[in-house]
Scaffold this motif. Structure first.
Motif, PDB file in Angstrom:
ATOM      1  N   ALA A 118     -35.958  23.592 -21.254  1.00 21.46           N
ATOM      2  CA  ALA A 118     -36.545  22.315 -20.509  1.00 21.46           C
ATOM      3  C   ALA A 118     -36.860  21.052 -21.618  1.00 21.46           C
ATOM      4  O   ALA A 118     -37.606  21.201 -22.224  1.00 21.46           O
ATOM      5  N   LEU A 119     -35.913  20.090 -21.337  1.00 22.20           N
ATOM      6  CA  LEU A 119     -35.996  19.302 -22.195  1.00 22.20           C
ATOM      7  C   LEU A 119     -36.597  17.883 -21.867  1.00 22.20           C
ATOM      8  O   LEU A 119     -37.197  17.915 -20.686  1.00 22.20           O
ATOM      9  N   ARG A 120     -37.017  17.377 -22.897  1.00 20.04           N
ATOM     10  CA  ARG A 120     -38.012  16.035 -22.703  1.00 20.04           C
ATOM     11  C   ARG A 120     -37.638  14.860 -23.728  1.00 20.04           C
ATOM     12  O   ARG A 120     -37.262  15.209 -24.879  1.00 20.04           O
ATOM     13  N   PRO A 121     -38.027  13.435 -23.371  1.00 20.72           N
ATOM     14  CA  PRO A 121     -37.677  12.675 -24.223  1.00 20.72           C
ATOM     15  C   PRO A 121     -38.713  12.682 -25.397  1.00 20.72           C
ATOM     16  O   PRO A 121     -39.884  12.838 -25.049  1.00 20.72           O
ATOM     17  N   ILE A 122     -38.427  12.398 -26.692  1.00 27.92           N
ATOM     18  CA  ILE A 122     -39.501  12.048 -27.546  1.00 27.92           C
ATOM     19  C   ILE A 122     -39.369  11.002 -28.429  1.00 27.92           C
ATOM     20  O   ILE A 122     -38.454  10.691 -28.758  1.00 27.92           O
ATOM     21  N   ASP A 123     -40.650  10.028 -28.421  1.00 28.79           N
ATOM     22  CA  ASP A 123     -40.463   8.940 -29.067  1.00 28.79           C
ATOM     23  C   ASP A 123     -41.246   9.046 -30.421  1.00 28.79           C
ATOM     24  O   ASP A 123     -42.542   9.199 -30.455  1.00 28.79           O
ATOM     25  N   PHE A 124     -40.614   8.963 -31.489  1.00 30.81           N
ATOM     26  CA  PHE A 124     -41.478   9.359 -32.840  1.00 30.81           C
ATOM     27  C   PHE A 124     -42.268   7.677 -33.381  1.00 30.81           C
ATOM     28  O   PHE A 124     -42.857   7.809 -34.098  1.00 30.81           O
ATOM     29  N   GLY A 125     -41.773   6.720 -32.483  1.00 27.97           N
ATOM     30  CA  GLY A 125     -42.415   5.370 -32.945  1.00 27.97           C
ATOM     31  C   GLY A 125     -41.679   4.610 -34.023  1.00 27.97           C
ATOM     32  O   GLY A 125     -42.044   3.516 -34.112  1.00 27.97           O
ATOM     33  N   VAL A 126     -40.644   5.463 -34.483  1.00 29.18           N
ATOM     34  CA  VAL A 126     -39.811   4.600 -35.551  1.00 29.18           C
ATOM     35  C   VAL A 126     -38.380   5.004 -35.353  1.00 29.18           C
ATOM     36  O   VAL A 126     -38.104   5.912 -34.745  1.00 29.18           O
ATOM     37  N   PRO A 127     -37.400   4.182 -35.546  1.00 28.22           N
ATOM     38  CA  PRO A 127     -35.828   4.451 -35.288  1.00 28.22           C
ATOM     39  C   PRO A 127     -35.347   5.736 -36.044  1.00 28.22           C
ATOM     40  O   PRO A 127     -35.866   6.004 -36.922  1.00 28.22           O
ATOM     41  N   ILE A 128     -34.786   6.587 -35.320  1.00 29.56           N
ATOM     42  CA  ILE A 128     -34.342   7.820 -35.824  1.00 29.56           C
ATOM     43  C   ILE A 128     -32.657   7.928 -36.069  1.00 29.56           C
ATOM     44  O   ILE A 128     -31.948   7.480 -34.779  1.00 29.56           O
ATOM     45  N   PRO A 129     -32.173   7.681 -37.043  1.00 31.06           N
ATOM     46  CA  PRO A 129     -30.712   7.857 -37.469  1.00 31.06           C
ATOM     47  C   PRO A 129     -29.939   8.861 -36.546  1.00 31.06           C
ATOM     48  O   PRO A 129     -30.641  10.047 -36.156  1.00 31.06           O
ATOM     49  N   SER A 130     -29.025   8.463 -35.863  1.00 32.96           N
ATOM     50  CA  SER A 130     -28.315   9.421 -34.902  1.00 32.96           C
ATOM     51  C   SER A 130     -27.447  10.715 -35.754  1.00 32.96           C
ATOM     52  O   SER A 130     -27.350  11.392 -34.917  1.00 32.96           O
ATOM     53  N   SER A 131     -27.746  10.560 -36.938  1.00 32.46           N
ATOM     54  CA  SER A 131     -27.195  11.852 -37.645  1.00 32.46           C
ATOM     55  C   SER A 131     -28.292  12.964 -37.789  1.00 32.46           C
ATOM     56  O   SER A 131     -28.063  14.255 -38.141  1.00 32.46           O
ATOM     57  N   ILE A 132     -29.702  12.577 -37.226  1.00 37.41           N
ATOM     58  CA  ILE A 132     -30.367  13.551 -37.167  1.00 37.41           C
ATOM     59  C   ILE A 132     -30.888  13.970 -35.875  1.00 37.41           C
ATOM     60  O   ILE A 132     -30.913  13.408 -35.022  1.00 37.41           O
ATOM     61  N   GLU A 133     -30.809  15.464 -36.013  1.00 36.69           N
ATOM     62  CA  GLU A 133     -30.972  16.085 -34.683  1.00 36.69           C
ATOM     63  C   GLU A 133     -32.626  16.354 -34.259  1.00 36.69           C
ATOM     64  O   GLU A 133     -33.412  16.673 -35.218  1.00 36.69           O
ATOM     65  N   VAL A 134     -33.013  16.055 -32.996  1.00 40.06           N
ATOM     66  CA  VAL A 134     -34.346  16.092 -32.814  1.00 40.06           C
ATOM     67  C   VAL A 134     -34.515  17.330 -31.834  1.00 40.06           C
ATOM     68  O   VAL A 134     -33.729  17.507 -30.520  1.00 40.06           O
ATOM     69  N   GLU A 135     -35.463  18.065 -31.945  1.00 35.79           N
ATOM     70  CA  GLU A 135     -35.856  19.235 -30.839  1.00 35.79           C
ATOM     71  C   GLU A 135     -36.497  18.638 -29.804  1.00 35.79           C
ATOM     72  O   GLU A 135     -37.346  18.114 -30.073  1.00 35.79           O
ATOM     73  N   THR A 136     -35.952  18.864 -28.567  1.00 38.86           N
ATOM     74  CA  THR A 136     -36.250  18.244 -27.635  1.00 38.86           C
ATOM     75  C   THR A 136     -36.876  19.355 -26.550  1.00 38.86           C
ATOM     76  O   THR A 136     -37.303  18.955 -25.322  1.00 38.86           O
ATOM     77  N   SER A 137     -37.100  20.563 -26.757  1.00 42.48           N
ATOM     78  CA  SER A 137     -37.665  21.624 -25.926  1.00 42.48           C
ATOM     79  C   SER A 137     -39.124  21.224 -25.554  1.00 42.48           C
ATOM     80  O   SER A 137     -39.659  21.031 -26.682  1.00 42.48           O
ATOM     81  N   ALA A 138     -39.350  21.767 -24.227  1.00 43.37           N
ATOM     82  CA  ALA A 138     -40.674  21.108 -23.957  1.00 43.37           C
ATOM     83  C   ALA A 138     -41.577  22.493 -24.000  1.00 43.37           C
ATOM     84  O   ALA A 138     -42.940  22.366 -23.710  1.00 43.37           O
ATOM     85  N   ARG A 139     -41.194  23.666 -24.210  1.00 44.13           N
ATOM     86  CA  ARG A 139     -42.060  24.807 -24.180  1.00 44.13           C
ATOM     87  C   ARG A 139     -41.472  26.033 -25.201  1.00 44.13           C
ATOM     88  O   ARG A 139     -40.532  25.847 -25.744  1.00 44.13           O
TER      89      ARG A 139
END
Length: 378
Positions: A325-346
């Motif tokens: 179950a995916l969700r958008p996450i905003d860390f408030g700062v730019p995240i380089p495209s080379s960094i993977e972000v965990e987007t699971s909601a549960r």
């Protein structure tokens, strides 16, 4: 999708829905974001009104101008179970599974079938359509399955006059919906014996049934305080803290990473659940698992408040053994495209870290869940 999935993982039927001429109606209006999470955002999140539009634009800029919501209805338009479901699920106090139950009851009322077999086939098709609308929602699938079992469970229907049998199905469907809508009140009443004067309760995220427990305890003039986690990234804990504070209950807001720091002041943990699985474990908002681990290590009871329509025939083996179950996450700062972000909601919390489950079927130990599932489904 998952090579390690257990045998009871719900089938996705994606190929069937994609080949249907009406599949566009069933599609997620915001591809890239789980419909499960969109529903949570609409009901619980502390966000601006254009949050989903901004998140969708980041996923697919070309679709940013599209309007959300079902198409306008006309007198000549045929009945749509998806439109009916969307009508009910947009009500803030109605759970997604109950919205599905109400939509399926409407299918029976609007059906033009002339035999029980045709009606059951039509009802099964509508149930499959709802489940394929969002394969990541456990409560949606469980609610559809339980409804189908409840309304068609007796063979006597095959020997009745069709109109009488259809009327009985409508009565059962509406009764099941009524039972489901009263579940929170039943759970709140069962939990009151476990909330004592002077206790401190830790809650996580926004759960309507947990809020009902707090409301009833406050109305019973019990003296307690509540620690609310922040619940990032959508900050659902902020909303729950405001709701509880409005009851006149002392509330402290914690950042999610402060759970272990504050656990020595906590007497019990109360969480909701998106789904209760066959092992007795729960699927819930991300962070529930680590809270249960900390509470278990410090001998604090972990209580789960969950309606019976969230009992699902699933047996996850680990955290990755579920439809994401995916969700958008905003860390408030730019995240380089080379960094993977965990987007699971549960996440999944195994049963050994849970103490009791408060349900409308009664107060259960995790080991008793499998027995109740057998009764519900068989």
């Amino acid at each position: 999708m998952w090579a390690r999935s257990a045998s009871f993982i719900l089938d996705k039927r994606l190929s069937a829905s994609s080949s249907s001429p009406d599949s566009s109606m069933d599609a997620n209006p915001n591809p890239g974001i789980s419909a499960y999470y969109q529903t949570r955002a609409e009901h619980h999140a502390i966000v601006t009104s254009d949050w989903l539009a901004q998140a969708q634009a980041a996923v697919d800029p070309d679709s940013a101008l599209q309007q959300d919501g079902p198409p306008a209805c006309s007198a000549s338009k045929p009945f749509s179970v998806i439109d009916e479901f969307n009508y009910w699920r947009k009500k803030p106090d109605l759970a997604e599974a109950v919205a599905a139950i109400m939509a399926l009851a409407a299918v029976i009322r609007s059906s033009e079938a002339t035999t029980m077999m045709e009606l059951e086939i039509e009802l099964k098709k509508a149930s499959d359509t709802l489940k394929s609308w969002d394969t990541s929602s456990i409560s949606l699938s469980a609610g559809c399955d339980l409804f189908m079992r409840y309304v068609t469970r007796t063979a006597a229907l095959e020997y009745e006059d069709f109109n009488a049998a259809k009327h009985r199905l409508i009565e059962r469907g509406e009764k099941f919906g009524g039972i489901s809508m009263k579940a929170r009140r039943t759970i709140a009443m069962l939990s009151q014996e476990f909330i004592f004067d002077g206790c401190t309760i830790l809650v996580h995220g926004f759960s309507r049934v947990v809020l009902e427990v707090m409301k009833l305890a406050a109305s019973n003039r019990k003296l307690f305080r509540v620690f609310c986690t922040e619940g990032r990234p959508d900050k659902t804990g902020l909303k729950l803290s405001k709701e509880i504070a409005a009851l006149g209950v002392p509330v402290k807001l914690l950042i999610d990473s402060a759970v272990a720091y504050a656990m020595d002041e906590v007497d019990m943990v109360f969480v909701g659940a998106d789904g209760v699985v066959e092992s007795g474990g729960i699927i819930n908002m991300m962070g529930t698992y680590q809270i249960a681990l900390v509470a278990h290590s410090m001998n604090r009871p972990v209580y789960v408040a969950a309606e019976s329509y969230k009992f699902a025939r699933l047996y996850p083996l680990d955290q990755k053994d579920l439809e994401p179950a995916l969700r958008p996450i905003d860390f408030g700062v730019p995240i380089p495209s080379s960094i993977e972000v965990e987007t699971s909601a549960r996440d999944y919390t195994p049963p050994q870290y849970l103490t009791l489950l408060f349900t409308d079927l009664g107060v259960l130990t995790p080991s008793a869940v499998s027995d109740e599932l057998i009764r519900l489904y068989l």
